[in-house]
Enzyme design. Structure first.
Site, PDB file in Angstrom:
ATOM      1  N   HIS A  91     -86.068 -74.708  43.780  1.00  0.00           N
ATOM      2  CA  HIS A  91     -84.738 -75.301  43.974  1.00  0.00           C
ATOM      3  C   HIS A  91     -84.283 -75.360  45.423  1.00  0.00           C
ATOM      4  O   HIS A  91     -83.190 -75.843  45.703  1.00  0.00           O
ATOM      5  CB  HIS A  91     -83.692 -74.555  43.143  1.00  0.00           C
ATOM      6  CG  HIS A  91     -83.811 -74.813  41.675  1.00  0.00           C
ATOM      7  ND1 HIS A  91     -83.133 -75.830  41.047  1.00  0.00           N
ATOM      8  CD2 HIS A  91     -84.554 -74.210  40.723  1.00  0.00           C
ATOM      9  CE1 HIS A  91     -83.445 -75.830  39.751  1.00  0.00           C
ATOM     10  NE2 HIS A  91     -84.308 -74.860  39.531  1.00  0.00           N
ATOM     11  N   LYS A 115     -68.385 -77.866  47.262  1.00  0.00           N
ATOM     12  CA  LYS A 115     -69.734 -77.305  47.130  1.00  0.00           C
ATOM     13  C   LYS A 115     -69.715 -75.946  47.806  1.00  0.00           C
ATOM     14  O   LYS A 115     -68.786 -75.646  48.552  1.00  0.00           O
ATOM     15  CB  LYS A 115     -70.773 -78.216  47.785  1.00  0.00           C
ATOM     16  CG  LYS A 115     -70.363 -78.665  49.197  1.00  0.00           C
ATOM     17  CD  LYS A 115     -71.304 -79.702  49.815  1.00  0.00           C
ATOM     18  CE  LYS A 115     -71.199 -81.065  49.209  1.00  0.00           C
ATOM     19  NZ  LYS A 115     -72.289 -81.454  48.314  1.00  0.00           N
ATOM     20  N   ARG A 116     -70.726 -75.121  47.553  1.00  0.00           N
ATOM     21  CA  ARG A 116     -70.790 -73.840  48.249  1.00  0.00           C
ATOM     22  C   ARG A 116     -70.660 -74.077  49.759  1.00  0.00           C
ATOM     23  O   ARG A 116     -71.106 -75.098  50.268  1.00  0.00           O
ATOM     24  CB  ARG A 116     -72.110 -73.113  47.944  1.00  0.00           C
ATOM     25  CG  ARG A 116     -72.173 -72.465  46.568  1.00  0.00           C
ATOM     26  CD  ARG A 116     -73.562 -71.935  46.261  1.00  0.00           C
ATOM     27  NE  ARG A 116     -74.540 -72.990  46.377  1.00  0.00           N
ATOM     28  CZ  ARG A 116     -75.503 -73.047  47.301  1.00  0.00           C
ATOM     29  NH1 ARG A 116     -75.647 -72.077  48.184  1.00  0.00           N
ATOM     30  NH2 ARG A 116     -76.346 -74.076  47.344  1.00  0.00           N
ATOM     31  N   LYS A 154     -74.796 -77.635  54.646  1.00  0.00           N
ATOM     32  CA  LYS A 154     -73.966 -78.641  53.970  1.00  0.00           C
ATOM     33  C   LYS A 154     -72.920 -79.250  54.935  1.00  0.00           C
ATOM     34  O   LYS A 154     -72.307 -80.264  54.642  1.00  0.00           O
ATOM     35  CB  LYS A 154     -73.294 -78.033  52.740  1.00  0.00           C
ATOM     36  CG  LYS A 154     -74.287 -77.693  51.616  1.00  0.00           C
ATOM     37  CD  LYS A 154     -73.591 -77.001  50.461  1.00  0.00           C
ATOM     38  CE  LYS A 154     -74.546 -76.560  49.358  1.00  0.00           C
ATOM     39  NZ  LYS A 154     -74.868 -77.660  48.417  1.00  0.00           N
ATOM     40  N   THR A 203     -76.104 -82.096  43.044  1.00  0.00           N
ATOM     41  CA  THR A 203     -75.674 -82.672  41.764  1.00  0.00           C
ATOM     42  C   THR A 203     -74.205 -83.074  41.838  1.00  0.00           C
ATOM     43  O   THR A 203     -73.765 -83.931  41.070  1.00  0.00           O
ATOM     44  CB  THR A 203     -75.880 -81.699  40.592  1.00  0.00           C
ATOM     45  OG1 THR A 203     -75.225 -80.465  40.889  1.00  0.00           O
ATOM     46  CG2 THR A 203     -77.351 -81.478  40.326  1.00  0.00           C
ATOM     47  N   LYS A 250     -72.002 -86.255  40.103  1.00  0.00           N
ATOM     48  CA  LYS A 250     -70.751 -86.099  39.338  1.00  0.00           C
ATOM     49  C   LYS A 250     -69.652 -86.977  39.932  1.00  0.00           C
ATOM     50  O   LYS A 250     -68.903 -87.637  39.212  1.00  0.00           O
ATOM     51  CB  LYS A 250     -70.276 -84.639  39.370  1.00  0.00           C
ATOM     52  CG  LYS A 250     -71.221 -83.637  38.772  1.00  0.00           C
ATOM     53  CD  LYS A 250     -70.746 -82.216  39.123  1.00  0.00           C
ATOM     54  CE  LYS A 250     -71.848 -81.211  38.915  1.00  0.00           C
ATOM     55  NZ  LYS A 250     -71.490 -79.872  39.471  1.00  0.00           N
TER      56      LYS A 250
HETATM   57  C1  LIG Z   1     -71.950 -79.334  40.608  1.00  0.00           C
HETATM   58  C2  LIG Z   1     -71.448 -78.065  41.143  1.00  0.00           C
HETATM   59  C3  LIG Z   1     -72.051 -77.500  42.264  1.00  0.00           C
HETATM   60  C4  LIG Z   1     -73.196 -78.165  43.013  1.00  0.00           C
HETATM   61  O1  LIG Z   1     -72.620 -79.030  43.960  1.00  0.00           O
HETATM   62  P1  LIG Z   1     -73.475 -79.647  45.172  1.00  0.00           P
HETATM   63  O2  LIG Z   1     -72.524 -80.601  45.821  1.00  0.00           O
HETATM   64  O3  LIG Z   1     -74.632 -80.348  44.551  1.00  0.00           O
HETATM   65  O4  LIG Z   1     -73.864 -78.518  46.036  1.00  0.00           O
HETATM   66  C5  LIG Z   1     -71.563 -76.317  42.758  1.00  0.00           C
HETATM   67  N1  LIG Z   1     -70.517 -75.695  42.170  1.00  0.00           N
HETATM   68  C6  LIG Z   1     -69.887 -76.215  41.089  1.00  0.00           C
HETATM   69  C7  LIG Z   1     -68.727 -75.497  40.497  1.00  0.00           C
HETATM   70  C8  LIG Z   1     -70.329 -77.412  40.540  1.00  0.00           C
HETATM   71  O5  LIG Z   1     -69.697 -77.925  39.469  1.00  0.00           O
END
Ligand SMILES: *Cc1c(COP(=O)(O)O)cnc(C)c1O
Length: 507
Positions: free
Chosen positions: A28, A219-220, A225, A327, A331
């Site tokens: 990952h 995101k984290r 990032k 991901t 979304k």
């Molecule tokens: C989808 C999701 C992530 C992953 O987000 P990325 O932008 O792909 O890093 C992280 N935390 C939560 C709560 C999510 O729903």
């Protein structure tokens, strides 16, 4: 192996056949610090029998390496499951590769880099073991549940087949040119933005304009990032507005959400900087409602379900080569956000399906970054070429965003200019800022923005986790679906519209 050999008394070769036939490894991340290495010393004390078995796996493995590449001692050292030296460690990713019949990455670029760089020796050792499975998201949570209004609008136009076969969303494409449809699309987006504005007011006491561009990075918090690049551009916009308050400016609400690991000092400092900039920008009467900065605390799935339907712009701006897939990008696109992003992770595959004219792509590519670093990247030199960035950094350095401790953000400035800027924030800044200006230009035409948003949704169907899981089932697990008994699960045309069409958003 321990259970098979010690408890079930199988011979080693048969036990190994069962083990490797059972396990498949999904990698990952390519980030070195995220690849676990376990202390041999610790394992020998806590799990002595496991350590013995790992050593035997390693011995047999290195024999095979030697047989395939006779005399290549360097290669054997590089590939050993246990590192040499004063503090030997077990390389868990290597162990996982050796003990699996399949190894996969989670997007095309990620798998390519895995095979050609991170574990190249293993790809040469086991050609054919490596494969790619691009991540996906569940439409059940990320549109039916979090955005029932948009779900109903889409179903009204193209029926409900898309709910179980997400690629059917391509049928939405013609409706991008339907003015009445675009108007209804915008009504839903605005309602979602008003709902989020109410949450922001309740949680933080910040009043944001639902008609402003909702620019979202959730995101984290991690250096790769590049939330830092985003907030630096916010400061650039702030400077621009201060200099000329009556300038033509597209009102923007920049929304951040995300947690940092407890010990990750630099990530915590970026959160602090976002908070400090927000404090100044949000309370400057001259800035008024044109620019707002919001950091929503405790980012989590239930909060993501509120933010994502309300987003206009999705920030996917990782340093190329660092985001395995992402991901959040999927979304947000599924809920009609346009993406501003780099050619990284699954962004690249999204671009193929959504079309480059419907995304905002900028920045250095993987090969360009590697070439720059190889040639001796000097961020200070690079920064001097960007007057806007220099002004931003000087303003931070002046203590403008933190009178109490004017040198608070010094480690960030140091990292960018003298610390090698490992995540290429300086190198990508101008391209990012320019791309953000283009975003604002397009957003002025709300109807055109809606048209592109619809095309984003129409093109995102491939990124359903249903497709991903089907690929794992077919190509890795070799499992077949069980028939669904109709009296047990009601999943036909009649239910999709009823059950989800009437669904109310949860509070
Ligand atoms: C989808 C999701 C992530 C992953 O987000 P990325 O932008 O792909 O890093 C992280 N935390 C939560 C709560 C999510 O729903």
């Amino acid at each position: 192996m321990r259970l098979f050999v010690d408890v079930y008394r199988l011979d080693w070769d048969y036990a190994w056949e069962l083990t490797t036939g059972t396990f498949a490894y999904t990698n990952h991340t390519l980030l070195e610090e995220a690849l676990e290495k376990w202390s041999v010393d610790l394992m020998t004390r806590l799990l002595p029998r496991h350590m013995q078995i790992i050593n035997e796996i390693n011995r047999r493995f290195l024999r095979q390496v030697a047989n395939k590449f006779p005399g290549d001692i360097d290669r054997m050292q590089r590939m050993s499951l246990v590192t040499e030296g004063h503090y030997p460690q077990v390389r868990m990713a290597y162990l996982a590769i050796v003990a699996s019949h399949s190894v996969n990455g989670v997007a095309k670029l990620h798998t390519d880099l895995l095979k050609s760089q991170l574990v190249r020796d293993f790809n040469e050792m086991y050609p054919g073991r490596f494969n790619s499975k691009t991540n996906g998201i569940s439409q059940r949570r990320w549109i039916f549940q979090c955005n029932p209004e948009l779900t109903s609008l889409i179903s009204e136009k193209i029926g409900t087949d898309w709910m179980s076969t997400l690629t059917e969303l391509t049928n939405l494409r013609p409706f991008a040119d339907d003015k009445a449809f675009r108007d209804r699309w915008r009504v839903i987006k605005t309602a979602k933005k008003e709902a989020l504005a109410a949450i922001i007011d309740k949680e933080l006491g910040i009043k944001v304009d639902p008609n402003s561009l909702f620019d979202v990075q959730i995101k984290r918090i991690h250096e790769y990032k590049r939330q830092l690049m985003n907030i630096l551009n916010v400061i650039a916009l702030y400077i621009r507005l201060k200099r000329n308050p009556s300038a033509d400016f597209v009102p923007r609400t920049v929304i951040f959400g995300g947690k940092a690991a407890p010990g990750y000092v630099m990530a915590k400092l970026v959160i602090k900087l976002i908070g400090a900039v927000a404090e100044v920008v949000n309370n400057d009467p001259e800035i008024d409602d044109k620019l707002k900065v919001v950091f929503l605390p405790d980012y989590r799935v239930s909060l993501a379900e509120k933010i994502i339907p309300a987003s206009d712009l999705s920030e996917q701006i990782s340093t190329a080569g660092k985001e395995a897939s992402g991901t959040g990008n999927m979304k947000l696109a599924l809920n009609g956000s346009l993406t501003i992003g780099t050619l990284d992770g699954a962004n690249i595959e999204m671009l193929e399906d959504i079309g480059e004219e419907n995304m905002f792509i900028f920045g250095l590519k993987v090969e360009e970054i590697q070439a720059m670093k190889a040639a001796g990247y000097n961020p200070r030199e690079e920064a001097n070429k960007s007057p806007v960035l220099m002004e931003v950094l000087k303003l931070i350095d002046s203590g403008h965003f933190c009178f109490e401790k004017p040198d608070l953000f010094e480690p960030i400035l140091h990292n960018l200019l003298d610390g090698g800027d490992p995540f290429m924030v300086v190198a990508d800044f101008d391209a990012y800022a320019e791309c953000q200006d283009e975003v604002a230009e397009v957003y002025k035409d709300q109807d055109e923005w809606a048209r592109r948003a619809i095309l984003n949704v129409a093109g995102i169907g491939y990124f359903s986790s249903d497709r991903t899981i089907q690929e794992y089932a077919d190509e890795i697990w070799d499992v077949k679906p069980l028939p669904i008994e109709e009296d047990r699960v009601d999943w036909g045309d009649k239910i999709s519209e009823k059950k989800y069409g009437d669904l109310k958003p949860r509070d």
